[in-house]
Design a protein around this motif. Structure first.
Motif, short mmCIF file in Angstrom:
data_model
loop_
_atom_site.label_atom_id
_atom_site.label_comp_id
_atom_site.label_asym_id
_atom_site.label_seq_id
_atom_site.Cartn_x
_atom_site.Cartn_y
_atom_site.Cartn_z
N GLY A 1 0.79 -1.22 0.00
CA GLY A 1 0.00 0.00 0.00
C GLY A 1 0.82 1.27 0.00
O GLY A 1 0.27 2.38 -0.07
N LEU A 2 2.15 1.14 0.06
CA LEU A 2 3.00 2.33 0.02
C LEU A 2 2.91 3.03 -1.33
O LEU A 2 3.27 4.20 -1.45
CB LEU A 2 4.46 1.94 0.29
CG LEU A 2 4.79 1.47 1.72
CD1 LEU A 2 6.25 1.05 1.80
CD2 LEU A 2 4.51 2.57 2.73
N ILE A 3 2.43 2.31 -2.35
CA ILE A 3 2.37 2.87 -3.69
C ILE A 3 1.49 4.12 -3.73
O ILE A 3 1.71 5.01 -4.55
CB ILE A 3 1.85 1.81 -4.70
CG1 ILE A 3 2.03 2.30 -6.14
CG2 ILE A 3 0.41 1.46 -4.40
CD1 ILE A 3 3.47 2.50 -6.55
N HIS A 4 0.50 4.21 -2.84
CA HIS A 4 -0.41 5.36 -2.87
C HIS A 4 0.33 6.64 -2.49
O HIS A 4 0.22 7.67 -3.16
CB HIS A 4 -1.60 5.11 -1.94
CG HIS A 4 -2.39 3.90 -2.29
ND1 HIS A 4 -2.99 3.74 -3.51
CD2 HIS A 4 -2.67 2.77 -1.57
CE1 HIS A 4 -3.62 2.57 -3.55
NE2 HIS A 4 -3.42 1.96 -2.38
N GLY A 5 1.10 6.57 -1.42
CA GLY A 5 1.88 7.74 -1.01
C GLY A 5 2.97 8.08 -2.01
O GLY A 5 3.20 9.25 -2.34
N ILE A 6 3.63 7.04 -2.52
CA ILE A 6 4.69 7.26 -3.51
C ILE A 6 4.11 7.82 -4.80
O ILE A 6 4.66 8.75 -5.41
CB ILE A 6 5.45 5.94 -3.77
CG1 ILE A 6 6.23 5.52 -2.51
CG2 ILE A 6 6.38 6.08 -4.96
CD1 ILE A 6 6.90 4.18 -2.62
N GLY A 7 2.96 7.24 -5.24
CA GLY A 7 2.34 7.72 -6.47
C GLY A 7 1.91 9.18 -6.36
O GLY A 7 2.05 9.96 -7.32
N GLU A 8 1.39 9.56 -5.20
CA GLU A 8 1.02 10.96 -5.00
C GLU A 8 2.24 11.87 -5.07
O GLU A 8 2.19 12.95 -5.67
CB GLU A 8 0.33 11.11 -3.63
CG GLU A 8 -0.13 12.53 -3.34
CD GLU A 8 -0.86 12.64 -2.02
OE1 GLU A 8 -1.04 13.79 -1.53
OE2 GLU A 8 -1.26 11.58 -1.47
N PHE B 1 1.16 4.91 -13.89
CA PHE B 1 0.31 4.53 -12.76
C PHE B 1 0.20 3.01 -12.70
O PHE B 1 0.11 2.34 -13.74
CB PHE B 1 -1.09 5.13 -12.92
CG PHE B 1 -1.22 6.50 -12.33
CD1 PHE B 1 -1.98 6.71 -11.19
CD2 PHE B 1 -0.57 7.58 -12.90
CE1 PHE B 1 -2.09 7.98 -10.64
CE2 PHE B 1 -0.67 8.85 -12.36
CZ PHE B 1 -1.44 9.06 -11.22
N SER B 2 0.21 2.49 -11.48
CA SER B 2 0.07 1.04 -11.31
C SER B 2 -1.38 0.69 -11.04
O SER B 2 -2.21 1.54 -10.72
CB SER B 2 0.94 0.56 -10.15
OG SER B 2 0.39 0.97 -8.91
#
Length: 653
Positions: free
Chosen positions: A457-464, A487-488
């Motif tokens: 779920g770290l992808i959300h913070g990294i993607g932002e 985007f993943s």
């Protein structure tokens, strides 16, 4: 007929109350009830046996001057020794862990012992009453009455044992009092019999209530240990099973295997058909899995789509592998759900005790590591835990811990690789490429850390962070340039993704059409419905959308028709081979022609030679990207690359 009679008597002597109008139970429940009954009897046994010994001593003293003194002494010593022996054994048994199941044979032994002890006390009135003094007769009557009450109390939950103990005493007392000839003694005999019937009635009533209460308690415990959806044991019951297997391992060295598995397409079923269909998928899968194991083993549901099995009495690794293969094979046939047939699959990870651990958390961790490696290899894969897995898992956990702090420590950064418009001979934008500069390991490729970010779920913070940084950088570029951000699939399950993009554009004061979202077609296979609505919202916002790695997925043409795109990117594998292989060249030409007919832009990835660029120019490709045009550069080198490209474009023109 004889077999039925033997079975009936066996159940009756084992304490089955159905013959007396009590509740009917199956053997599993009956064994649990017998365990509770035996536990209560053992709890009182030492005190009751001490009472037997004291009563026998009192009787010997009362008959000291009787003609039957020697017989009474022998009888008393025998009863005292027997009672103390039984009491000490009961105390020792009481200290052991209470069993969850007691067999009929164990209850038969208890009833037999009760009958022997009751018969021993029945000897007292028959053998000693006639020659005893009046005081001795009074003592005998009181002791027999007390033993009747004590027996009824001791076996209050087991009527057949209470009858076995008290019936001989009733008969012996009634006989000795009745044959005396004295009317008063006859009245006492009648009172004893009446007293006995009252006691037995109380025993049966108490036993019925105890049995009903025990059944209700068992059902409540079963519900607490049962998954309400699949009716399989839940995680609590699984933990008990695992602890039991470890206890047997410690006592007798009995090895066992722990199998973990999850359903590879559960989330897709939930997304496409809704949660009721997902529940039905779980129910059908649970039924299939349970049919794959031995009668002594039970599959447990320990999470959403996660199942586990403790395979006891393991003699060889091949046995665990065989069960795992049956698990995988159980998904060969599609699942009929919502009038559709849905293909399913599972992956299995196996840890073996004590080789892979001898404590619960260690075994679970190692089985989970094996499952993770199985899932990486693809659906339907089975993996045993290996020592090398633990090393890679430790490294992965360390990488995860560092990744959690990477944004705050400013360790993530973006490189930008240009898009080049063939017809206009100019750079039209850049693709933002995420990199991680680890303080110890150096620059880490996104192929190594993005999967970890997606799973955790770290992808959300990294993607932002990526969107905001890319838009901020874009605000400093000429207004005719765009930036593309990858985007993943995981990011499309974040409800705030649209809000994040809007805020990033607003804060950077960048026009929406200058931001391009790149997605791969492979990520859409299980995410079609939510992706479609989000992509439409992005297009309405003015953001452009590109389909990356085109041609490497499964349903490219379907997605081109049903999902909105601004442009597609031809995968570099086709570009690399198009000058050497006619089939690759034909695919490139076909894709370019298709995009022109659909009025979609097209970008060729991986252009590295002038010959490739010339060929693409002849086939009317819109844009190219690759080392020939420019390698990925940091944001502060973008203007230098633009100046260099202007000179190159002028000379090319």
């Amino acid at each position: 007929m004889m077999a039925y009679l033997n079975s009936y008597l066996s159940k009756l002597i084992a304490g089955d109350l159905a013959a007396f109008g009590g509740p009917t139970t199956d053997e599993a429940v009956a064994g649990y009830i017998r365990a509770e009954q035996l536990s209560l009897v053992l709890g009182h046994s030492l005190a009751i046996m001490l009472a037997n010994a004291c009563n026998a001593t009192v009787l010997a003293i009362a008959l000291w001057h009787s003609p039957d003194r020697n017989f009474a002494l022998v009888w008393a010593v025998t009863v005292v020794c027997g009672a103390l022996s039984i009491g000490l054994k009961a105390r020792s048994s009481r200290r052991m862990t209470k069993p969850q199941f007691v067999s009929r044979q164990a209850m038969h032994r208890l009833v037999r012992n009760a009958l022997v002890l009751g018969t021993a006390w029945a000897i007292v009135p028959v053998a000693f009453f006639a020659n005893a003094s009046n005081g001795g007769q009074l003592v005998i009557t009181c002791l027999c009455s007390g033993m009747l009450a004590g027996g009824a109390f001791a076996f209050a939950t087991i009527p057949v044992a209470a009858v076995a103990f008290t019936a001989p005493i009733f008969v012996g007392t009634a006989i000795c009092l009745g044959r005396n000839g004295d009317f008063v003694y006859l009245l006492v005999a009648i009172l004893v019999v009446a007293y006995g019937f009252v006691l037995l009635h109380g025993v049966f009533a108490h036993s019925f209530e105890f049995t009903r209460r025990t059944i209700a308690q068992l059902e409540a415990e079963r519900r607490g240990r049962r998954d309400p959806l699949t009716q399989l044991p839940n995680r609590f019951a699984f933990n008990e099973s695992l602890e039991g297997a470890l206890n047997r391992l410690a006592r007798s060295g009995e090895e066992f295997a722990l199998l973990l598995l999850d359903l590879d397409r559960f989330k897709e079923v939930n997304d496409r058909f809704g949660h009721p269909a997902g529940d039905e998928f779980l129910v059908q899968a649970a039924s299939r899995l349970q049919r794959c194991v031995r009668q002594i083993d039970t599959v447990a549901r320990i999470g959403g789509d996660e199942f586990a099995l403790v395979m006891t009495n393991l003699t060889k690794l091949e046995d665990a592998l065989e069960v795992a293969e049956r698990f995988v094979g159980a998904f060969a046939e599609p699942f009929p759900i919502e009038k559709c047939e849905i293909a399913g699959a599972t992956s299995v990870g196996i840890a073996v005790a004590p080789r892979d651990g001898d404590v619960p958390h260690e075994l679970l961790r190692n089985a989970d590591i094996a499952l993770y490696r199985a899932k990486q290899a693809g659906p339907g894969t089975i993996r045993f835990f290996e020592t090398s897995d633990d090393e890679s898992a430790r490294e992965r956990r360390a990488l995860l811990r560092d990744l959690e702090l990477a944004v705050d420590r400013d360790e993530l950064f973006l490189l930008y690789q240009p898009f080049f418009d063939i017809r206009k001979n100019r750079v039209t934008g850049f693709e933002a490429l995420l990199r991680w500069r680890h303080p110890v390991r150096g620059v880490i490729s996104p192929t190594e850390f993005i999967p970890i970010a997606e799973e955790t779920g770290l992808i959300h913070g990294i993607g932002e962070w990526v969107v905001r940084r890319a838009c901020s950088t874009l605000s400093n570029w000429p207004s005719d340039l765009r930036v593309a951000v990858n985007f993943s699939a995981a990011q499309f399950h974040n409800a705030s993704i649209l809000q994040t993009i809007v805020q990033a554009l607003s804060q950077a004061r960048v026009a929406p059409h200058r931001l391009e979202i790149e997605i791969t077609e492979s990520m859409l296979i299980s995410k079609y419905a939510p992706a479609s609505s989000i992509l439409n919202s992005l297009l309405q916002l003015g953001v452009t959308v590109a389909l990356d790695d085109f041609g490497t997925g499964y349903s490219s043409l379907t997605y081109l028709l049903k999902l909105p795109y601004t442009r597609i990117k031809i995968d570099q594998s086709f570009i690399r081979d198009m000058l050497r292989r006619p089939d690759s060249a034909a695919i490139v030409k076909s894709i370019i022609a298709l995009t022109r007919d659909l009025q979609i832009g097209v970008v060729a990835e991986g252009v590295e030679t002038a010959e490739q660029l010339d060929y693409l120019r002849q086939t009317n490709c819109d844009e190219v990207q690759g080392y020939l045009v420019g390698r990925p550069v940091a944001a502060d080198h973008v203007f230098a690359l633009l100046d260099q490209n202007k000179q190159w474009s002028t000379s090319a023109a």
